[in-house]
Design an enzyme around this catalytic site. Structure first.
Site, short mmCIF file in Angstrom:
data_model
loop_
_atom_site.label_atom_id
_atom_site.label_comp_id
_atom_site.label_asym_id
_atom_site.label_seq_id
_atom_site.Cartn_x
_atom_site.Cartn_y
_atom_site.Cartn_z
N GLY A 1 0.79 -1.23 0.00
CA GLY A 1 0.00 0.00 0.00
C GLY A 1 0.83 1.28 0.00
O GLY A 1 0.29 2.37 0.16
N GLY B 1 2.69 2.15 -2.61
CA GLY B 1 2.92 2.55 -4.01
C GLY B 1 4.26 2.08 -4.53
O GLY B 1 4.92 2.77 -5.32
N SER B 2 4.68 0.89 -4.10
CA SER B 2 6.02 0.41 -4.48
C SER B 2 6.15 0.17 -5.99
O SER B 2 7.22 0.40 -6.56
CB SER B 2 6.39 -0.86 -3.71
OG SER B 2 5.42 -1.86 -3.90
N SER B 3 5.07 -0.25 -6.64
CA SER B 3 5.19 -0.52 -8.08
C SER B 3 5.33 0.79 -8.86
O SER B 3 6.10 0.87 -9.82
CB SER B 3 4.01 -1.35 -8.59
OG SER B 3 2.80 -0.78 -8.17
N ALA B 4 4.62 1.83 -8.42
CA ALA B 4 4.76 3.13 -9.09
C ALA B 4 6.16 3.69 -8.84
O ALA B 4 6.80 4.21 -9.77
CB ALA B 4 3.70 4.10 -8.57
N ALA B 5 6.65 3.54 -7.61
CA ALA B 5 8.00 4.04 -7.30
C ALA B 5 9.04 3.32 -8.13
O ALA B 5 10.02 3.92 -8.59
CB ALA B 5 8.28 3.85 -5.81
N ASP C 1 -1.30 6.41 -7.79
CA ASP C 1 0.05 6.09 -7.30
C ASP C 1 1.14 6.68 -8.19
O ASP C 1 2.08 7.30 -7.70
CB ASP C 1 0.23 4.57 -7.21
CG ASP C 1 -0.50 3.96 -6.04
OD1 ASP C 1 -1.32 4.66 -5.42
OD2 ASP C 1 -0.25 2.79 -5.73
O1 PMV Z 1 -1.61 -0.40 -4.83
P1 PMV Z 1 -1.95 0.27 -3.55
O2 PMV Z 1 -2.08 -0.68 -2.42
O3 PMV Z 1 -1.05 1.43 -3.28
O4 PMV Z 1 -3.45 0.87 -3.70
C1 PMV Z 1 -3.75 1.94 -4.52
C2 PMV Z 1 -5.10 2.47 -4.28
C3 PMV Z 1 -6.29 1.79 -4.96
O5 PMV Z 1 -7.32 2.76 -4.96
C4 PMV Z 1 -6.75 0.58 -4.17
C5 PMV Z 1 -6.01 1.36 -6.39
C6 PMV Z 1 -5.87 2.49 -7.38
O6 PMV Z 1 -5.29 2.24 -8.44
O7 PMV Z 1 -6.35 3.59 -7.13
#
Ligand code: PMV
Length: 309
Positions: free
Chosen positions: A96, A98-102, A143
């Site tokens: 939660g 945002g590690s994949s975006a980072a 993210d």
């Molecule tokens: O991937 P996370 O765990 O950072 O969740 C992002 C937030 C969500 O609303 C669940 C998904 C999104 O893309 O907005």
């Protein structure tokens, strides 16, 4: 050369943003760094800076990492294949933050420098959104937007996304508390969608309550009225419970944080596992909440929300 991608904490609106409602999210110091190593066989190595160990993503995620590289090479037009990328992170993965975006932003910033691509933040954000789709199938875009631009952002998905910086006087202290359980954002988005289809009337009410709450939250955040922000975070958590993305671990953390004096506490990110966020503007309070949750056996991160990269 190295590139950095910052993590994020969602203060308001996870899941609701997927349906076009506004959310408030902030960048945090935790990040992933990507370093370019030339003339070695292609691929990615990744180290966890907290444990000092090499990250084993597992077969499924490793495949996704390959796809991510393909997407990035395609979108940037890089033809060179004889290099390796070294990733280092101090974030919770699939938690939660945002590690994949980072990860996407760090790779793009690194390659941007290395190959003098001259791509701007707008483009980095667009390509990282493609990276997010590899990991999460139908992400809202919150993210990648926060990881790229940083700060305290008001985000609303649309034909054209609305992205506004909320001017806060300074980043605010928070504690992120890790349940220790990873979450799968794509699965949880699908779970909420199914619940919504099965309980339309109930979801309409929840969505209406959230929309009202988000507008109030924006005002309070912009004025840095943190007590009010905290109490709205608690209300947001009630709505997240109702859409079925909380868990007993998250509730235990939230209860402990509030008992220790946190102004507000809720899950952050996709939920069920992952992290909770506790709002603790004062240093002593941040310390107190962190200590209490650590004593219960949870890993905690004392960070500030709203940093500008
Ligand atoms: O991937 P996370 O765990 O950072 O969740 C992002 C937030 C969500 O609303 C669940 C998904 C999104 O893309 O907005």
């Amino acid at each position: 050369m190295a590139g950095i991608g910052y993590g994020k904490a969602i203060l308001f609106g996870e899941h609701f943003v997927v349906y076009g409602m506004p959310g408030i999210a902030a960048s945090i110091e935790l990040n992933t760094t990507c370093t370019y190593e030339e003339k070695v066989s292609g691929g990615i190595t990744a180290n966890d800076l907290v444990t000092g160990e090499t990250i084993n993503y597992g077969e499924d995620k490793a495949k996704k990492l390959d796809q991510v590289i393909q997407v990035i090479l395609r979108e940037t037009g890089i033809k060179e294949k004889n290099f390796r990328l070294k990733l280092e992170t101090n974030m919770s993965l699939m938690g939660g933050m945002g590690s994949s975006a980072a990860l996407g932003v760090s790779i793009l910033r690194c390659l941007n420098k290395e190959f003098s691509l001259g791509i701007d933040d707008k483009r980095i954000n667009e390509i990282t959104f493609e990276v997010e789709k590899v990991f999460h199938s139908s992400p809202s875009g919150i993210d990648n937007t926060v990881s790229t631009f940083g700060g305290m952002l008001w985000f609303k998905k649309g034909q054209k996304n609305t992205v506004e910086q909320l001017g806060i006087p300074e980043p605010v202290r928070i504690v992120l508390i890790d349940t220790g359980t990873i979450n799968d954002t794509a699965e949880l988005i699908a779970k909420v969608r199914k619940q919504k289809e099965e309980n339309q009337k109930e979801f309409e009410k929840i969505f209406a309550s959230y929309s009202e709450l988000a507008l109030k939250a924006r005002k309070e955040v912009e004025n840095a009225r943190w007590e009010k922000v905290g109490s709205l975070m608690n209300k947001n958590q009630e709505l997240l419970r109702r859409i079925g993305v909380s868990s007993s671990q998250l509730e235990k953390i939230i209860e402990a944080s509030l008992e220790s004096g946190a102004l507000g506490a809720k899950l952050t990110g996709a939920g069920v596992g992952g992290n909770a966020i506790a709002l603790t503007p004062e240093k002593e309070l941040q310390e107190k909440v962190s200590k209490k949750c650590s004593a219960l056996g949870f890993k905690t991160f004392k960070v500030t929300a709203g940093i500008k990269p």
